[in-house]
Design an enzyme around this catalytic site. Structure first.
Site, mmCIF file in Angstrom:
data_model
loop_
_atom_site.group_PDB
_atom_site.id
_atom_site.type_symbol
_atom_site.label_atom_id
_atom_site.label_comp_id
_atom_site.label_asym_id
_atom_site.label_seq_id
_atom_site.Cartn_x
_atom_site.Cartn_y
_atom_site.Cartn_z
ATOM 1 N N LYS A 49 45.667 42.800 41.016
ATOM 2 C CA LYS A 49 47.189 42.359 40.963
ATOM 3 C C LYS A 49 47.488 42.424 39.351
ATOM 4 O O LYS A 49 48.433 42.616 38.748
ATOM 5 C CB LYS A 49 47.845 41.351 41.545
ATOM 6 C CG LYS A 49 47.903 41.809 43.240
ATOM 7 C CD LYS A 49 47.978 40.433 43.952
ATOM 8 C CE LYS A 49 47.856 41.110 45.361
ATOM 9 N NZ LYS A 49 47.951 39.859 46.414
ATOM 10 N N GLN A 93 48.172 33.604 47.287
ATOM 11 C CA GLN A 93 47.307 34.633 48.106
ATOM 12 C C GLN A 93 46.650 33.699 49.460
ATOM 13 O O GLN A 93 46.206 32.929 49.656
ATOM 14 C CB GLN A 93 46.011 34.924 47.217
ATOM 15 C CG GLN A 93 45.019 35.604 47.815
ATOM 16 C CD GLN A 93 45.574 37.193 47.665
ATOM 17 O OE1 GLN A 93 46.277 37.712 46.715
ATOM 18 N NE2 GLN A 93 45.094 37.985 48.511
ATOM 19 N N ASP A 116 56.662 38.248 48.193
ATOM 20 C CA ASP A 116 55.963 38.832 49.557
ATOM 21 C C ASP A 116 57.257 38.960 50.313
ATOM 22 O O ASP A 116 56.768 39.823 51.494
ATOM 23 C CB ASP A 116 55.154 37.993 49.774
ATOM 24 C CG ASP A 116 53.591 38.276 49.290
ATOM 25 O OD1 ASP A 116 53.373 39.615 49.169
ATOM 26 O OD2 ASP A 116 52.593 37.610 49.350
#
Ligand code: NAP
Length: 280
Positions: A49, A93, A116
């Site tokens: 990422k 995460q 997200d």
């Protein structure tokens, strides 16, 4: 032979356009990724990422905490990031260690920085058929891939296998919002093949090799989200590619299908949140 839904090619196209857009900004969008513990797979995801963000011109910071960080300390950090105007997007995460409540952590992220799309605000918007600030990354990437290849969704029977909050549920809802007739299957589903044989579109997000050519309707579209290592350590998807690609009209490969689209969506979402926070 099925046409390949090429996630890498689409990623490169979208990120080139995104880079050109970001180059025109006066300040850089900033993404903060919080990683708890030292799970090697999570470390690889997070570093990928960061690399992609760099390519696009997005500033990214990885905050890596030891696995014994307290829930309170993690929540404090998220609060600080929520209040930091230089940070536009926050990603925690998953999975988190057992002593930390994932739902508490997700709920603590400001909806406007929730890259997200997992907070109750953004999820609620999605499930009520309204527009969230951003859509969850993997489902968004899947829809971008289907749209790129002009695959009709409206009125089609879409079968989603898997019902996680990360992939199965939101992708099923996004397909429903686009007027597909959606069936969601899971580990308690009986006679999976009877259902997949009626599918125009299959999105499989399980992590096991469960789809074979004989379970498919001719000319269906297959999106393979699953990723796992087989007994020889080879990266595999949920779908048996050789038998399925002879029956389907379109198929996404593993690797090179949904994976690159997930990271693309993360970059798109970061820039969307940056723009949202810079609106007057
Ligand atoms: P998850 O939370 O483990 O969910 C797996 C789902 O599969 C569950 O809903 C489970 O049903 C269902 N399932 C298990 N065995 C089944 C069976 N035999 N038949 C039908 N359904 C079955 O996983 P996830 O986070 O959604 O991820 C799914 C897969 O996608 C994993 O391989 C993951 O690595 C991959 N993934 C890829 C990307 C990408 O960018 N390419 C992104 C995210 C995830 P129950 O609910 O009944 O347990």
């Amino acid at each position: 032979m099925a046409i390949i839904l090429d996630g890498k090619k689409l990623r490169d196209e979208i990120l080139a356009d995104l880079k050109a857009e970001v180059d025109g900004f006066k300040t850089e969008p900033k993404l903060v990724v919080i990683l708890v513990g030292d799970d090697p797979a999570s470390k690889i995801y997070v570093n990928n990422k960061k690399k992609k963000a760099q390519q696009v011109g997005i500033d990214s910071e990885i905050i890596n905490y030891p696995s014994d960080i307290s829930e309170t300390a993690l929540l404090e950090k998220i609060k600080e990031l929520n209040n930091d105007d230089s940070v536009h997007a926050i990603l925690v995460q998953l999975p988190l260690p057992e002593h930390i409540s994932e739902s508490k952590v997700i709920e603590s992220i400001s909806a406007k920085k929730d890259v997200d799309g997992f907070t109750p605000y953004n999820f609620g918007k999605l499930f009520s058929g309204a527009k969230p600030y951003v859509y969850p990354c993997t489902p968004k990437g899947i829809l971008l891939l289907l749209d790129k290849y002009n695959i009709e969704i409206e009125g089609k029977h879409a079968v989603v296998i898997g019902r996680s909050n990360i992939v199965g549920k939101p992708v099923a809802q996004m397909l429903l919002n686009r007027n597909a007739t959606v069936t969601v299957c899971h580990s308690h589903t009986k006679n999976l093949a009877d259902i997949t044989k009626t599918a125009d579109i299959i999105v499989s997000a399980v992590g096991k090799n469960i789809i074979k050519g004989e379970m498919l309707k001719s000319d269906c579209v297959i999106v393979d989200v699953g990723i796992f290592k087989d007994e020889n350590g080879k990266l595999r998807g949920d779908v048996d590619f050789d038998s399925s690609s002879k029956i389907a009209s379109y198929i996404s490969p593993v690797p090179g299908g949904v994976g690159p689209m997930t990271i693309t969506s993360l970059m798109l979402n970061t820039v969307e949140l940056f723009k949202l926070q810079n609106e007057n």
